[in-house]
Design an enzyme around this catalytic site. Structure first.
Site, PDB file in Angstrom:
ATOM      1  N   HIS A  79       0.831  -1.206   0.000  1.00  0.00           N
ATOM      2  CA  HIS A  79       0.000   0.000   0.000  1.00  0.00           C
ATOM      3  C   HIS A  79       0.861   1.251   0.000  1.00  0.00           C
ATOM      4  O   HIS A  79       2.083   1.183   0.172  1.00  0.00           O
ATOM      5  CB  HIS A  79      -0.949  -0.005   1.207  1.00  0.00           C
ATOM      6  CG  HIS A  79      -0.236   0.016   2.521  1.00  0.00           C
ATOM      7  ND1 HIS A  79       0.319  -1.117   3.089  1.00  0.00           N
ATOM      8  CD2 HIS A  79       0.048   1.023   3.377  1.00  0.00           C
ATOM      9  CE1 HIS A  79       0.896  -0.799   4.229  1.00  0.00           C
ATOM     10  NE2 HIS A  79       0.756   0.506   4.437  1.00  0.00           N
ATOM     11  N   HIS A  81       0.920   5.481   1.385  1.00  0.00           N
ATOM     12  CA  HIS A  81       0.325   6.612   2.095  1.00  0.00           C
ATOM     13  C   HIS A  81       0.627   7.860   1.282  1.00  0.00           C
ATOM     14  O   HIS A  81       1.759   8.043   0.829  1.00  0.00           O
ATOM     15  CB  HIS A  81       0.909   6.761   3.510  1.00  0.00           C
ATOM     16  CG  HIS A  81       0.886   5.491   4.318  1.00  0.00           C
ATOM     17  ND1 HIS A  81      -0.288   4.812   4.554  1.00  0.00           N
ATOM     18  CD2 HIS A  81       1.859   4.783   4.910  1.00  0.00           C
ATOM     19  CE1 HIS A  81      -0.012   3.725   5.273  1.00  0.00           C
ATOM     20  NE2 HIS A  81       1.278   3.679   5.496  1.00  0.00           N
ATOM     21  N   GLU A  86       6.382   6.841   7.100  1.00  0.00           N
ATOM     22  CA  GLU A  86       6.418   5.658   7.964  1.00  0.00           C
ATOM     23  C   GLU A  86       7.825   5.076   7.971  1.00  0.00           C
ATOM     24  O   GLU A  86       8.325   4.643   6.929  1.00  0.00           O
ATOM     25  CB  GLU A  86       5.395   4.610   7.485  1.00  0.00           C
ATOM     26  CG  GLU A  86       5.302   3.428   8.437  1.00  0.00           C
ATOM     27  CD  GLU A  86       4.101   2.521   8.153  1.00  0.00           C
ATOM     28  OE1 GLU A  86       3.419   2.713   7.130  1.00  0.00           O
ATOM     29  OE2 GLU A  86       3.866   1.615   8.974  1.00  0.00           O
ATOM     30  N   HIS A 131       4.771   0.156  -0.175  1.00  0.00           N
ATOM     31  CA  HIS A 131       5.585  -0.618   0.763  1.00  0.00           C
ATOM     32  C   HIS A 131       4.786  -1.778   1.343  1.00  0.00           C
ATOM     33  O   HIS A 131       3.560  -1.756   1.393  1.00  0.00           O
ATOM     34  CB  HIS A 131       6.142   0.266   1.883  1.00  0.00           C
ATOM     35  CG  HIS A 131       5.083   0.998   2.670  1.00  0.00           C
ATOM     36  ND1 HIS A 131       4.443   2.114   2.175  1.00  0.00           N
ATOM     37  CD2 HIS A 131       4.559   0.775   3.893  1.00  0.00           C
ATOM     38  CE1 HIS A 131       3.571   2.551   3.075  1.00  0.00           C
ATOM     39  NE2 HIS A 131       3.609   1.751   4.127  1.00  0.00           N
TER      40      HIS A 131
END
Ligand SMILES: *[C@@H]1O[C@H](CO)[C@@H](O)[C@H](O)[C@H]1NC(C)=O
Ligand SMILES: *[C@@H]1O[C@H](CO)[C@@H](O)[C@H](O)[C@H]1NC(C)=O
Ligand SMILES: *[C@@H]1O[C@H](CO)[C@@H](O)[C@H](O)[C@H]1NC(C)=O
Ligand SMILES: *[C@@H]1O[C@H](CO)[C@@H](O)[C@H](O)[C@H]1NC(C)=O
Length: 366
Positions: A79, A81, A86, A131
């Protein structure tokens, strides 16, 4: 005076003289200085604990510890963001992380990277980067930093809105509904399996220097002690700062790295007071750290313990144990690490100098 009133007065006086305890039983719901013992914090199940949240940090960042065994396949579907940074920091065991810039992936114009992270290694995933990850060992600790804080509400809400009819690849989640949490699945992304010596895809790993890129269009990989290092010799002690990301890689939203601290050369030296305009968190990794905040009793942190202070808090830290090491996260580009590295020199060792019988004055000159 009634007995209970007298007792209350005594407790009050004692707290004025000795200060309140920094130790809290779980992550606070609003920003305040606190210390948390290893393993404490708001828990989610599956070995996930949140010692710092958006609520406790004033939205600065979230710190998430995952203590779990090998996840077999991917720990989560691939997915992206769009807004959230992160960072994946391996504390124990091994974690495999994959990453590739989304635009580069869609245009077939970049190459997918993967690394196997051992203790002290980090993979930093900037926004707009596909990632996924996998835990590889029976006793693994993955420490995640999510910025801005508050992203973790996703993890708590995800549990409440499962959609059994959705793709099994996403664990039965309502994929379209994830966008509002800044989670954008990329189910076509196939994690490469051709790892050799802990890596596949471009860039150094343990075989060369891992520098911080000037911009963040790709994952950043720093193997333990293979990234930049700075030696600060202020106040009669040494601090080696190893940044993972600074404000330059995060659009000034946060920084993360480690500090390796020496005792004072002169045991009578007082710990310098630190105050920064952004939130600061520590996670102890080695040794023992005394942290002191105005109005609170000194807290002594050991491995795995967490310390947090909101912006503009006066605090200090010191150790009597050589090579005390802690991970830091700050809520902006100009936090503690910035102050330390701007008065440091570039350093190329994991060890600070170990001269004996050296005065604080001589120290400053090193
Ligand atoms: C953060 O605070 C909000 C508002 O009080 C609450 O609804 C939410 O559950 C809190 N989140 C966590 C992770 O504690
Ligand atoms: C992607 O690029 C690589 C190398 O540039 C090429 O070998 C491959 O065929 C391309 N894939 C697609 C689907 O275009
Ligand atoms: C980002 O940095 C890389 C080098 O690390 C460079 O090749 C690339 O052109 C830069 N991209 C932008 C948009 O500045
Ligand atoms: C960087 O932060 C500024 C606000 O400080 C914002 O206006 C800008 O859009 C951000 N840039 C990116 C690439 O996120």
């Amino acid at each position: 005076m009634a007995k209970s009133l007298r007792l209350g007065l005594l407790v009050y006086l004692a707290s004025v003289v000795y200060g309140a305890s920094l130790w809290v039983p779980t992550t606070p719901q609003s920003p305040k200085p606190y210390a948390l013992r290893k393993g404490l914090g708001i828990a989610l199940g599956g070995g996930n604990t949140f010692p710092v949240t958006g609520n406790s940090s004033g939205k600065a960042f979230c710190l998430l510890n995952t203590n779990a065994g090998s996840s077999g396949g991917a720990g989560v579907f691939p997915h992206v963001h769009k807004k959230t940074y992160e960072n994946f920091y391996a504390v124990k065991g091994r974690v495999q992380l994959w990453g590739q810039n989304l635009d580069g992936y869609l245009a077939n114009a970049s190459v997918q990277q993967t690394r196997i992270l051992g203790p002290g290694d980090i993979g930093a995933i900037p926004p707009n980067t596909i990632h996924t990850f996998s835990l590889l060992e029976p006793d693994t600790q993955l420490t995640g930093v999510l910025v801005p804080g508050g992203f973790e509400e996703f993890f708590f809400n995800m549990e409440l809105s499962p959609n059994p009819g959705a793709s099994p690849g996403a664990g039965g989640l309502d994929l379209a509904g994830l966008a509002k949490w800044d989670v954008h699945p990329q189910l076509d992304f196939v994690p490469r399996r051709d790892v050799v010596n802990g890596r596949a895809g471009p860039g150094n790993w343990y075989d060369g220097p891992n520098s911080l890129p000037p911009n963040v269009s790709a994952p950043i990989w720093i193997a333990k002690n293979h990234g930049p290092k700075y030696l600060n010799s202020e106040s009669g002690r040494y601090q080696i700062v190893t940044p993972f990301v600074t404000g330059q890689q995060t659009n000034n939203t946060f920084s993360q790295g480690t500090i390796t601290l020496s005792p004072f050369a002169d045991a009578k030296q007082k710990a310098p007071v630190v105050v920064s305009a952004v939130a600061t968190a520590f996670m102890l990794e080695e040794g023992q750290l005394e942290v002191s905040v105005d109005g609170f009793e000194v807290a002594v942190l050991i491995n795995g313990d967490i310390f947090f202070v909101p912006p503009n808090t006066h605090f200090s830290y010191a150790t009597t144990a050589e090579f005390t090491k802690f991970m830091y996260v700050t809520g902006g580009g100009k936090g503690l690490d910035y102050d330390l590295t701007s008065k440091a020199r570039v350093w190329d060792s994991a060890f600070y100098p170990q001269e004996t019988a050296i005065s604080a004055v001589q120290f400053e000159r090193i």
